[in-house]
Design a protein around this motif. Sequence first.
Motif, PDB file in Angstrom:
ATOM      1  N   GLN A 154      -3.895  -2.133  -7.718  1.00  0.00           N
ATOM      2  CA  GLN A 154      -4.783  -1.842  -6.587  1.00  0.00           C
ATOM      3  C   GLN A 154      -5.811  -2.962  -6.405  1.00  0.00           C
ATOM      4  O   GLN A 154      -6.067  -3.414  -5.289  1.00  0.00           O
ATOM      5  CB  GLN A 154      -5.503  -0.508  -6.808  1.00  0.00           C
TER       6      GLN A 154
ATOM      7  N   LEU B  66       2.313   1.565  -3.474  1.00  0.00           N
ATOM      8  CA  LEU B  66       1.251   1.936  -4.398  1.00  0.00           C
ATOM      9  C   LEU B  66       0.912   3.420  -4.270  1.00  0.00           C
ATOM     10  O   LEU B  66       0.747   4.118  -5.288  1.00  0.00           O
ATOM     11  CB  LEU B  66       0.017   1.083  -4.120  1.00  0.00           C
ATOM     12  N   ASP B  67       0.813   3.927  -3.062  1.00  0.00           N
ATOM     13  CA  ASP B  67       0.529   5.348  -2.854  1.00  0.00           C
ATOM     14  C   ASP B  67       1.602   6.215  -3.494  1.00  0.00           C
ATOM     15  O   ASP B  67       1.308   7.257  -4.091  1.00  0.00           O
ATOM     16  CB  ASP B  67       0.441   5.659  -1.356  1.00  0.00           C
ATOM     17  N   LYS B  68       2.849   5.777  -3.392  1.00  0.00           N
ATOM     18  CA  LYS B  68       3.952   6.531  -3.981  1.00  0.00           C
ATOM     19  C   LYS B  68       3.893   6.505  -5.508  1.00  0.00           C
ATOM     20  O   LYS B  68       4.101   7.527  -6.171  1.00  0.00           O
ATOM     21  CB  LYS B  68       5.275   5.921  -3.512  1.00  0.00           C
TER      22      LYS B  68
ATOM     23  N   GLN C 223       1.237   6.074  -7.382  1.00  0.00           N
ATOM     24  CA  GLN C 223       0.044   6.741  -7.903  1.00  0.00           C
ATOM     25  C   GLN C 223       0.288   8.216  -8.206  1.00  0.00           C
ATOM     26  O   GLN C 223      -0.449   8.821  -8.975  1.00  0.00           O
ATOM     27  CB  GLN C 223      -1.113   6.590  -6.912  1.00  0.00           C
ATOM     28  N   VAL C 224       1.312   8.783  -7.597  1.00  0.00           N
ATOM     29  CA  VAL C 224       1.626  10.200  -7.817  1.00  0.00           C
ATOM     30  C   VAL C 224       2.071  10.442  -9.249  1.00  0.00           C
ATOM     31  O   VAL C 224       1.834  11.499  -9.829  1.00  0.00           O
ATOM     32  CB  VAL C 224       2.723  10.663  -6.824  1.00  0.00           C
TER      33      VAL C 224
ATOM     34  N   GLU D 199      10.506  -1.763   0.657  1.00  0.00           N
ATOM     35  CA  GLU D 199       9.789  -0.880  -0.260  1.00  0.00           C
ATOM     36  C   GLU D 199      10.588  -0.660  -1.543  1.00  0.00           C
ATOM     37  O   GLU D 199      10.024  -0.632  -2.644  1.00  0.00           O
ATOM     38  CB  GLU D 199       9.490   0.454   0.427  1.00  0.00           C
TER      39      GLU D 199
ATOM     40  N   LYS E  87       0.832  -1.210   0.000  1.00  0.00           N
ATOM     41  CA  LYS E  87       0.000   0.000   0.000  1.00  0.00           C
ATOM     42  C   LYS E  87       0.864   1.257   0.000  1.00  0.00           C
ATOM     43  O   LYS E  87       0.568   2.233  -0.703  1.00  0.00           O
ATOM     44  CB  LYS E  87      -0.930  -0.002   1.216  1.00  0.00           C
ATOM     45  N   THR E  88       1.961   1.241   0.770  1.00  0.00           N
ATOM     46  CA  THR E  88       2.875   2.386   0.799  1.00  0.00           C
ATOM     47  C   THR E  88       3.483   2.621  -0.580  1.00  0.00           C
ATOM     48  O   THR E  88       3.547   3.756  -1.068  1.00  0.00           O
ATOM     49  CB  THR E  88       3.993   2.157   1.827  1.00  0.00           C
TER      50      THR E  88
ATOM     51  N   GLU F 156       9.249  -1.715  -5.231  1.00  0.00           N
ATOM     52  CA  GLU F 156       9.081  -0.657  -6.230  1.00  0.00           C
ATOM     53  C   GLU F 156       9.931  -0.933  -7.468  1.00  0.00           C
ATOM     54  O   GLU F 156       9.465  -0.763  -8.601  1.00  0.00           O
ATOM     55  CB  GLU F 156       9.451   0.703  -5.629  1.00  0.00           C
TER      56      GLU F 156
END
Length: 304
Positions: A96, A76-78, A80-81, A172, A73-74, A176
């Motif tokens: 997601q 993915l949030d990064k 998505q920017v 992470e 989730k961390t 990534e």
Amino acid sequence: MESEKTLAGKLEQHALQGFNKQITRIQEAGQSLYHYTGLTSLMGMIETNRLWMSKGTFLNDSSELVYFSGILKTVLDKMQVSDKGNLWGMFIEELQQTLDHFMKEIEESGFEVYVFSMSQTEDSLALWYNYAKGDGYNIGFSAEELLEKINHYLLETGLLHGLVVYSRREQETILEDLLMESFELISGYQEEQVTSVLADHFFSVMASCAIFFKDATFKSEEEYRIAIISRGELDGKVKFRARNGVIIPYIEVSFEEKLPISHITIGPKNNIDIAKSGIEHYVRSKGYDLETVTVSKSVAALRY
């Protein structure tokens, strides 16, 4: 343009090879790895010259596969920017959706993970208590010989091995990097070709990372894992054993010769005087040389 089947194969190969490149291996010659277990499992493996790999969801730390969802989730949030066009948007959306269903589907589908856990720590009080109840045994394997024997399984069976990663930042970064490499791989394809294969690929990446990522509170375990990821290829090969009142599914990895055992340690709670002579007599009867396979009693102090 290449078919979806070809793309799926490329992504599958990337998931295995890419992850194998990211995970640290044992490098030092002469090093041993230690598997903490009960007497029944120890004798079963020695009798058959096979490693017993337990199904991932039945490991002692039941939160292992859940922990990974927070890492994803961390990341993915990064991700998505960023805005890299329509294909990127579809990539993120599929990622997601796979995250949302990861835990449920890993339990209900044919996607299974089997793990054989070892440690770089020879005589750990915490490991004795958690994995052998204090009165079990640990098997010391020659790391070089063991890993050499299993390496030919790597791409044939989806087998992975390496040190567990405990650093959140490193976890992470690994995830990534793998996902960005996946996006680069699909960038030359049409969106309709990609959508049908991404879910399976994301599951491979997620399962690989989930196996080797653990919370930093477990760092003292210094764990080294061998894992096999299956999508039903192991049907008919799964066996069952009893442990602590629970039925544990497991599979076996066969060795043509004896297991590369270098040492056996008797748990600190086992105060039976004949335990040492019993193990020595047993391993000798199975063809092991007591000049090369030593037996000793744990020096850890357990209090009950």
